[in-house]
Design a protein around this motif. Structure first.
Motif, short mmCIF file in Angstrom:
data_model
loop_
_atom_site.label_atom_id
_atom_site.label_comp_id
_atom_site.label_asym_id
_atom_site.label_seq_id
_atom_site.Cartn_x
_atom_site.Cartn_y
_atom_site.Cartn_z
N GLN A 1 28.56 -20.09 4.25
CA GLN A 1 29.94 -20.45 4.57
C GLN A 1 30.01 -21.96 4.74
O GLN A 1 29.15 -22.56 5.38
CB GLN A 1 30.45 -19.74 5.83
N GLN B 1 30.47 -25.40 6.15
CA GLN B 1 30.36 -25.69 7.57
C GLN B 1 30.84 -27.09 7.94
O GLN B 1 31.61 -27.26 8.86
CB GLN B 1 28.91 -25.50 8.01
N TYR C 1 32.34 -11.78 5.60
CA TYR C 1 32.21 -12.86 6.57
C TYR C 1 33.56 -13.54 6.69
O TYR C 1 34.19 -13.84 5.68
CB TYR C 1 31.14 -13.86 6.12
N PRO D 1 35.34 -16.63 8.63
CA PRO D 1 35.37 -17.81 9.50
C PRO D 1 36.80 -18.33 9.71
O PRO D 1 37.71 -18.04 8.92
CB PRO D 1 34.57 -18.85 8.71
N LEU E 1 34.57 -26.00 11.06
CA LEU E 1 34.30 -24.59 11.37
C LEU E 1 34.45 -24.37 12.87
O LEU E 1 33.85 -25.06 13.69
CB LEU E 1 32.89 -24.23 10.92
N ALA F 1 33.41 -17.66 13.72
CA ALA F 1 33.33 -16.74 12.58
C ALA F 1 32.89 -15.37 13.07
O ALA F 1 32.27 -15.24 14.13
CB ALA F 1 32.37 -17.27 11.53
#
Lengths: 111, 111
Positions: free
Chosen positions: A98, A100, B32, B34, B46, B49
Motif C-alpha cells: 500500500q 505509504q 486492504y 487504507p 497514510l 488501515a
C-alpha cells in the motif's frame, strides 16, 4: 531524511512537448508509484514498480512511460503532452504494497 | 467507473464533535483498506488501515469500522479538532498491487 522528493514542483508545457518527472526516495523502499490527482476523481494510479528494473501499468497508463533504473528513483515521462494530462502528479513509495509515503506533488499544466 | 465510492463530498463539524466518512466497494477481491489525510499543497499521508478480517481498528482518535457483508467501511474521527481540517481519502487494494482511491471528503472543523 528527505523522504520522497519530486522534481519539478511546477511546470507549464505546450501541447506536444515532452518532459520527465523525477521521484527520489531515501527510505530504501521496494515499491514506488505514480498517481495523478484530478478534481472530483481522487488519485488514479498511472504506473508502479515493485523493485529496481521492474515497472507495471496501473489504472490510467496511456500517454505515460516510466523507468526504474535505480532503486531510489522512479521517472515518469510524457512523450507528447496533451491538455488532458494537466493534473497534479504524486509519487509514493512503500515497503509493502500500500502506498505509504507521498511526495508533495508536481503541478503540471499543458496549454 | 469508480471502484470505491466515498461520501460525503464535504463535511463541516463543530470542534469536539464526531466526523464520519463512508466508503463502499463492489470488488470482493479487495483485501486492504487504507485511509489517507491530505492537507492543501501536500501529498496524502497514510492515516490508518484495516484488513477485512477485522471489524474495527482504532488508533488514537481515528477509528475504522468495516462491514464485510455490506462491503462498506467508514472513518470516525472522535473529538474532532480544527487541525483535523483536511481532505480524507479512502482506498481499497487487491493482491495485484493496485489501490483504488475514493473521490475524497473535505472536512472542516469549526472552532
Amino acid at each position: 531524511n528527505a523522504g520522497v522528493t519530486q522534481t519539478p514542483k511546477f511546470r507549464v508545457l505546450k501541447t506536444g512537448q515532452s518532459m520527465t518527472l523525477l521521484c527520489a526516495q531515501d527510505m530504501n523502499h521496494e515499491y514506488m508509484y505514480w498517481y495523478r490527482q484530478d478534481p472530483g476523481m481522487g488519485l488514479r494510479l498511472i504506473h508502479y514498480s515493485v523493485g529496481e528494473g521492474t515497472t507495471a501499468k496501473g489504472e490510467v497508463p496511456d500517454g505515460y512511460n516510466v523507468s526504474r533504473l535505480k532503486k531510489q528513483n522512479f521517472l515518469l515521462g510524457l512523450e507528447s503532452a496533451a491538455p488532458s494530462q494537466t493534473s497534479v502528479y504524486f509519487c509514493a513509495s512503500s515497503h509493502g504494497r500500500q502506498p505509504q509515503h507521498f511526495g508533495d506533488g508536481t503541478r503540471l499544466s499543458i496549454l | 467507473q469508480q471502484q470505491v465510492k466515498q461520501s460525503p463530498q464535504s463535511l463541516i463539524v463543530q470542534k469536539g464533535g464526531i466526523s464520519i466518512i463512508n466508503c463502499a466497494y463492489e470488488n470482493t477481491a479487495f483485501d486492504y483498506f487504507p485511509w489517507y489525510q491530505q492537507f492543501p499543497g501536500k501529498g496524502p499521508a497514510l492515516l490508518i488501515a484495516i484488513r477485512p478480517d477485522v471489524s474495527e481498528k482504532k488508533e488514537g482518535r481515528f477509528t475504522i469500522s468495516f462491514n464485510k457483508s455490506a462491503k462498506q467501511f467508514s472513518l470516525h474521527i472522535m473529538d474532532s479538532q480544527p487541525g483535523d481540517s483536511a481532505t480524507y481519502f479512502c482506498a481499497a487494494g487487491d493482491t495485484g498491487n493496485q489501490f483504488y482511491f475514493g473521490t475524497g471528503t473535505s472536512l472542516t472543523v469549526i472552532p
